[in-house]
Design a protein around this motif. Structure first.
Motif, PDB file in Angstrom:
ATOM      1  N   PRO A 102      50.921   5.978  26.327  1.00  0.00           N
ATOM      2  CA  PRO A 102      50.068   7.167  26.444  1.00  0.00           C
ATOM      3  C   PRO A 102      50.379   8.224  25.399  1.00  0.00           C
ATOM      4  N   LEU A 103      49.411   9.056  25.118  1.00  0.00           N
ATOM      5  CA  LEU A 103      49.610  10.146  24.164  1.00  0.00           C
ATOM      6  C   LEU A 103      50.803  10.987  24.598  1.00  0.00           C
ATOM      7  N   GLY A 104      51.617  11.352  23.617  1.00  0.00           N
ATOM      8  CA  GLY A 104      52.798  12.137  23.918  1.00  0.00           C
ATOM      9  C   GLY A 104      54.039  11.313  24.147  1.00  0.00           C
ATOM     10  N   SER A 105      53.898   9.988  24.124  1.00  0.00           N
ATOM     11  CA  SER A 105      55.076   9.126  24.287  1.00  0.00           C
ATOM     12  C   SER A 105      56.054   9.357  23.137  1.00  0.00           C
ATOM     13  N   MET A 106      57.330   9.166  23.415  1.00  0.00           N
ATOM     14  CA  MET A 106      58.342   9.315  22.376  1.00  0.00           C
ATOM     15  C   MET A 106      58.137   8.257  21.295  1.00  0.00           C
ATOM     16  N   TRP A 107      58.495   8.613  20.093  1.00  0.00           N
ATOM     17  CA  TRP A 107      58.327   7.714  18.952  1.00  0.00           C
ATOM     18  C   TRP A 107      59.700   7.291  18.452  1.00  0.00           C
ATOM     19  N   TYR A 108      59.942   5.974  18.506  1.00  0.00           N
ATOM     20  CA  TYR A 108      61.182   5.381  18.014  1.00  0.00           C
ATOM     21  C   TYR A 108      60.809   4.368  16.942  1.00  0.00           C
ATOM     22  N   PRO A 109      60.711   4.779  15.706  1.00  0.00           N
ATOM     23  CA  PRO A 109      60.125   3.930  14.668  1.00  0.00           C
ATOM     24  C   PRO A 109      60.825   2.595  14.468  1.00  0.00           C
ATOM     25  N   ALA A 110      62.132   2.565  14.469  1.00  0.00           N
ATOM     26  CA  ALA A 110      62.827   1.297  14.244  1.00  0.00           C
ATOM     27  C   ALA A 110      62.654   0.372  15.450  1.00  0.00           C
ATOM     28  N   ARG A 111      62.769   0.926  16.622  1.00  0.00           N
ATOM     29  CA  ARG A 111      62.622   0.119  17.839  1.00  0.00           C
ATOM     30  C   ARG A 111      61.234  -0.482  17.940  1.00  0.00           C
ATOM     31  N   PHE A 112      60.227   0.235  17.516  1.00  0.00           N
ATOM     32  CA  PHE A 112      58.849  -0.227  17.671  1.00  0.00           C
ATOM     33  C   PHE A 112      58.473  -1.287  16.652  1.00  0.00           C
ATOM     34  N   LEU A 113      59.403  -1.703  15.794  1.00  0.00           N
ATOM     35  CA  LEU A 113      59.185  -2.859  14.929  1.00  0.00           C
ATOM     36  C   LEU A 113      59.805  -4.123  15.521  1.00  0.00           C
ATOM     37  N   GLN A 114      60.286  -4.022  16.738  1.00  0.00           N
ATOM     38  CA  GLN A 114      60.872  -5.185  17.411  1.00  0.00           C
ATOM     39  C   GLN A 114      59.823  -5.889  18.271  1.00  0.00           C
ATOM     40  N   PRO A 115      59.711  -7.207  18.163  1.00  0.00           N
ATOM     41  CA  PRO A 115      58.686  -7.938  18.920  1.00  0.00           C
ATOM     42  C   PRO A 115      58.783  -7.741  20.428  1.00  0.00           C
ATOM     43  N   ASN A 116      59.994  -7.576  20.949  1.00  0.00           N
ATOM     44  CA  ASN A 116      60.134  -7.490  22.399  1.00  0.00           C
ATOM     45  C   ASN A 116      59.660  -6.151  22.966  1.00  0.00           C
ATOM     46  N   GLU A 117      59.189  -5.252  22.109  1.00  0.00           N
ATOM     47  CA  GLU A 117      58.640  -3.978  22.580  1.00  0.00           C
ATOM     48  C   GLU A 117      57.157  -4.083  22.935  1.00  0.00           C
ATOM     49  N   TYR A 118      56.559  -5.261  22.747  1.00  0.00           N
ATOM     50  CA  TYR A 118      55.115  -5.419  22.905  1.00  0.00           C
ATOM     51  C   TYR A 118      54.788  -6.443  23.982  1.00  0.00           C
ATOM     52  N   ASP A 119      53.683  -6.183  24.675  1.00  0.00           N
ATOM     53  CA  ASP A 119      53.293  -7.020  25.806  1.00  0.00           C
ATOM     54  C   ASP A 119      52.170  -7.995  25.502  1.00  0.00           C
ATOM     55  N   TYR A 120      51.289  -7.638  24.589  1.00  0.00           N
ATOM     56  CA  TYR A 120      50.095  -8.448  24.342  1.00  0.00           C
ATOM     57  C   TYR A 120      50.058  -8.842  22.869  1.00  0.00           C
ATOM     58  N   TRP A 121      49.681 -10.110  22.648  1.00  0.00           N
ATOM     59  CA  TRP A 121      49.720 -10.657  21.304  1.00  0.00           C
ATOM     60  C   TRP A 121      48.430 -11.383  20.970  1.00  0.00           C
ATOM     61  N   GLY A 122      48.050 -11.310  19.690  1.00  0.00           N
ATOM     62  CA  GLY A 122      46.953 -12.125  19.206  1.00  0.00           C
ATOM     63  C   GLY A 122      47.451 -13.500  18.802  1.00  0.00           C
ATOM     64  N   GLN A 123      46.529 -14.322  18.320  1.00  0.00           N
ATOM     65  CA  GLN A 123      46.853 -15.701  17.946  1.00  0.00           C
ATOM     66  C   GLN A 123      47.345 -15.822  16.513  1.00  0.00           C
ATOM     67  N   GLY A 124      47.130 -14.793  15.717  1.00  0.00           N
ATOM     68  CA  GLY A 124      47.636 -14.799  14.350  1.00  0.00           C
ATOM     69  C   GLY A 124      46.599 -15.198  13.323  1.00  0.00           C
ATOM     70  N   THR A 125      46.835 -14.755  12.091  1.00  0.00           N
ATOM     71  CA  THR A 125      45.997 -15.142  10.956  1.00  0.00           C
ATOM     72  C   THR A 125      46.910 -15.459   9.778  1.00  0.00           C
ATOM     73  N   GLN A 126      46.605 -16.543   9.094  1.00  0.00           N
ATOM     74  CA  GLN A 126      47.464 -17.014   8.004  1.00  0.00           C
ATOM     75  C   GLN A 126      47.200 -16.225   6.723  1.00  0.00           C
ATOM     76  N   VAL A 127      48.264 -15.775   6.108  1.00  0.00           N
ATOM     77  CA  VAL A 127      48.198 -15.146   4.787  1.00  0.00           C
ATOM     78  C   VAL A 127      49.048 -15.981   3.845  1.00  0.00           C
ATOM     79  N   THR A 128      48.437 -16.429   2.766  1.00  0.00           N
ATOM     80  CA  THR A 128      49.151 -17.227   1.774  1.00  0.00           C
ATOM     81  C   THR A 128      48.998 -16.565   0.415  1.00  0.00           C
ATOM     82  N   VAL A 129      50.122 -16.257  -0.203  1.00  0.00           N
ATOM     83  CA  VAL A 129      50.119 -15.620  -1.517  1.00  0.00           C
ATOM     84  C   VAL A 129      50.672 -16.636  -2.515  1.00  0.00           C
ATOM     85  N   SER A 130      49.791 -17.115  -3.376  1.00  0.00           N
ATOM     86  CA  SER A 130      50.186 -18.178  -4.289  1.00  0.00           C
ATOM     87  C   SER A 130      49.242 -18.216  -5.474  1.00  0.00           C
ATOM     88  N   SER A 131      49.787 -18.605  -6.614  1.00  0.00           N
ATOM     89  CA  SER A 131      48.942 -18.760  -7.795  1.00  0.00           C
ATOM     90  C   SER A 131      48.475 -20.209  -7.927  1.00  0.00           C
TER      91      SER A 131
END
Length: 131
Positions: A102-131
Motif C-alpha cells: 500500500p501507499l506509504g509502505s516503507m522502502w527497502y531498496p536492496a531487500r526489494f531486489l530479492q525474489p522471496n519478497e514477491y508473491d506473484y510471478w509471470g511466466q517470463g520472456t526470453q532476452v538474447t543479446v548476440s551478434s
C-alpha cells in the motif's frame, strides 16, 4: 485470477535496446510493488530492478544501473523495463513479480531486489543479446 504477463523479449545485437512490458490481469497494480528479475541458464534468479506502488521509488542492480529504466503506468495496469546498451551478459529469461504494498509502505531498496519478497510471478520472456 491474478496474472502477470511479460512481453517484449527477443533477439537483439549488443548495444541495442528492448522494452519489456509486464501486464496485470485479474487485479489492479496500483497497490503493488513490482520487481523485474532475470535468470540465465545454470544461474540463480537475480533482481534487476524494482519500483514502488506509486512509482516514486526505484532501485537497480549495479550491473544494469545507467542502462535500464523501470517505469509504471497504473492507468494501463502495466510496468515497463526499458533496456538500453544491452550486453551479451544480459541474456536471460526476464520475469516480473508483484507483491501488495500500500501507499506509504516503507522502502527497502536492496531487500526489494530479492525474489522471496514477491508473491506473484509471470511466466517470463526470453532476452538474447548476440551478434
Amino acid at each position: 485470477q491474478l496474472q502477470l504477463v511479460e512481453s517484449g523479449g527477443g533477439l537483439v545485437q549488443p548495444g541495442g535496446s528492448l522494452r519489456l512490458s509486464c501486464a496485470a490481469s485479474g487485479f489492479t497494480l496500483d497497490y503493488y510493488r513490482i520487481g523485474w528479475f532475470r535468470q540465465a541458464p545454470e544461474k540463480e534468479r537475480e533482481g534487476v530492478s524494482c519500483i514502488s506502488s506509486s512509482g516514486g521509488s526505484t532501485n537497480y542492480a549495479d550491473s544494469v544501473k545507467g542502462r535500464f529504466t523501470i517505469s509504471r503506468d497504473n492507468a494501463k495496469n502495466t510496468v515497463y523495463l526499458q533496456m538500453n546498451s544491452l550486453k551479451p551478459e544480459d541474456t536471460a529469461v526476464y520475469y516480473c513479480a508483484a507483491v501488495i504494498a500500500p501507499l506509504g509502505s516503507m522502502w527497502y531498496p536492496a531487500r526489494f531486489l530479492q525474489p522471496n519478497e514477491y508473491d506473484y510471478w509471470g511466466q517470463g520472456t526470453q532476452v538474447t543479446v548476440s551478434s
